[in-house]
Design a protein around this motif. Structure first.
Motif, PDB file in Angstrom:
ATOM      1  N   SER A  40      -3.854  -3.213  -5.447  1.00 14.57           N
ATOM      2  CA  SER A  40      -4.929  -3.379  -6.438  1.00 14.57           C
ATOM      3  C   SER A  40      -5.849  -4.542  -6.061  1.00 14.57           C
ATOM      4  O   SER A  40      -5.872  -5.595  -6.715  1.00 14.57           O
ATOM      5  CB  SER A  40      -4.325  -3.581  -7.825  1.00 14.57           C
ATOM      6  N   SER A  56       4.897   2.491  -7.785  1.00 13.81           N
ATOM      7  CA  SER A  56       3.542   2.207  -7.304  1.00 13.81           C
ATOM      8  C   SER A  56       2.757   3.493  -7.091  1.00 13.81           C
ATOM      9  O   SER A  56       1.566   3.569  -7.396  1.00 13.81           O
ATOM     10  CB  SER A  56       3.596   1.398  -6.006  1.00 13.81           C
ATOM     11  N   THR A 107       0.665  -0.793  -5.131  1.00 15.41           N
ATOM     12  CA  THR A 107      -0.567  -0.244  -5.714  1.00 15.41           C
ATOM     13  C   THR A 107      -1.812  -0.727  -4.980  1.00 15.41           C
ATOM     14  O   THR A 107      -2.885  -0.135  -5.130  1.00 15.41           O
ATOM     15  CB  THR A 107      -0.701  -0.616  -7.199  1.00 15.41           C
ATOM     16  N   SER A 159      -6.761  -0.427  -8.153  1.00 14.21           N
ATOM     17  CA  SER A 159      -5.537   0.195  -7.631  1.00 14.21           C
ATOM     18  C   SER A 159      -5.851   1.384  -6.720  1.00 14.21           C
ATOM     19  O   SER A 159      -6.670   2.238  -7.057  1.00 14.21           O
ATOM     20  CB  SER A 159      -4.648   0.652  -8.787  1.00 14.21           C
ATOM     21  N   GLY A 160      -5.165   1.428  -5.571  1.00 15.51           N
ATOM     22  CA  GLY A 160      -5.319   2.544  -4.646  1.00 15.51           C
ATOM     23  C   GLY A 160      -6.646   2.595  -3.928  1.00 15.51           C
ATOM     24  O   GLY A 160      -6.972   3.594  -3.286  1.00 15.51           O
ATOM     25  N   ILE A 177      -0.813   4.469  -9.113  1.00 13.89           N
ATOM     26  CA  ILE A 177      -2.132   4.804  -8.567  1.00 13.89           C
ATOM     27  C   ILE A 177      -2.493   6.252  -8.872  1.00 13.89           C
ATOM     28  O   ILE A 177      -3.673   6.585  -9.006  1.00 13.89           O
ATOM     29  CB  ILE A 177      -2.254   4.503  -7.058  1.00 13.89           C
ATOM     30  N   LYS A 213       0.852  -1.192   0.000  1.00 11.82           N
ATOM     31  CA  LYS A 213       0.000   0.000   0.000  1.00 11.82           C
ATOM     32  C   LYS A 213       0.885   1.238   0.000  1.00 11.82           C
ATOM     33  O   LYS A 213       1.856   1.318   0.763  1.00 11.82           O
ATOM     34  CB  LYS A 213      -0.884  -0.013   1.244  1.00 11.82           C
ATOM     35  N   SER A 268     -11.612   5.346  -6.797  1.00 11.62           N
ATOM     36  CA  SER A 268     -10.876   4.253  -7.427  1.00 11.62           C
ATOM     37  C   SER A 268     -11.729   3.695  -8.564  1.00 11.62           C
ATOM     38  O   SER A 268     -12.794   4.224  -8.872  1.00 11.62           O
ATOM     39  CB  SER A 268     -10.538   3.163  -6.400  1.00 11.62           C
TER      40      SER A 268
END
Length: 205
Positions: free
Chosen positions: A195, A83, A193, A145-146, A87, A37, A119
């Motif tokens: 995801s 990463s 990311t 992602s994110g 994002i 993350k 997102s």
């Protein structure tokens, strides 16, 4: 013929702000990878720098910059953490997309907080049932992602035929209260990311 365009003062400043974040991103890149993350403080600093507002309408405190500037900001961030850049490229384009929704939807997302993040996962997997005033949807979507940093999600689905309107792909805007994030992103590359999967169980849209 390709014509060079001079950047505005705002565009130059946004790129400079991204550049100033690079050392911190580089320092946190290993942590993002380890934790799966992008760190919350990175998101906060990007918000404070106005980076997520690059493509956001001015009506909602955005900058409405040229998309090429948005891409340059993303490439600059990538010098520090891939990463984070990933994002940003995903979440950062959603204000542009939301601006194409009815103003009521924009009000729902930005009415109380214009820094609210979105997102997405556009896989057309929603199970869609037409009901009065909208649809009920359910499903599981991969690779958002994110998503842990966001309060809304754009989810893909196929709208059934309706009268003279044929079957078509649609994107549902869903608040965090109507979905859950299933943390299953465990990969070798772009681990930061986050995801993860998005799961919706019979939400009204």
């Amino acid at each position: 013929m390709h014509v060079m365009r001079e950047k505005t003062a705002v565009e130059i400043e946004l790129i400079a702000r991204a550049r100033r974040l690079v050392p911190a991103l580089r320092e946190r890149a290993e942590r993002a990878d380890r934790e799966g993350k992008v760190p919350d403080e990175t998101i906060r600093e990007m918000q404070e720098a106005g980076l997520f507002r690059a493509l956001q309408p001015k009506q909602w405190d955005g900058y409405e910059v040229d998309p090429r500037t948005f891409f340059e900001v993303q490439m600059t961030l990538a010098e520090g953490c891939m990463s984070t850049a990933w994002i940003y490229g995903v979440m950062g384009v959603h204000p542009w997309q939301l601006a194409r929704y009815p103003v009521e939807a924009q009000q729902d997302v930005w009415g109380e907080d214009t820094s609210t993040l979105i997102s997405s996962t556009y896989m057309p997997v929603a199970r869609v049932t037409p009901v009065e005033g909208g649809y009920r949807i359910s499903g599981r979507w991969g690779f958002s992602s994110g998503s842990e940093h966001c309060q809304w999600c754009l989810l893909g689905g196929v709208l059934p035929a309706d009268g003279d309107l044929p079957v078509e792909h649609g994107t549902f805007l869903v608040p965090r209260s109507d979905y859950r994030i299933e943390k299953n992103w465990d990969v070798l590359g772009l681990r930061g990311t986050g995801s993860h999967d998005i799961v919706v169980e019979d939400a009204f849209v």
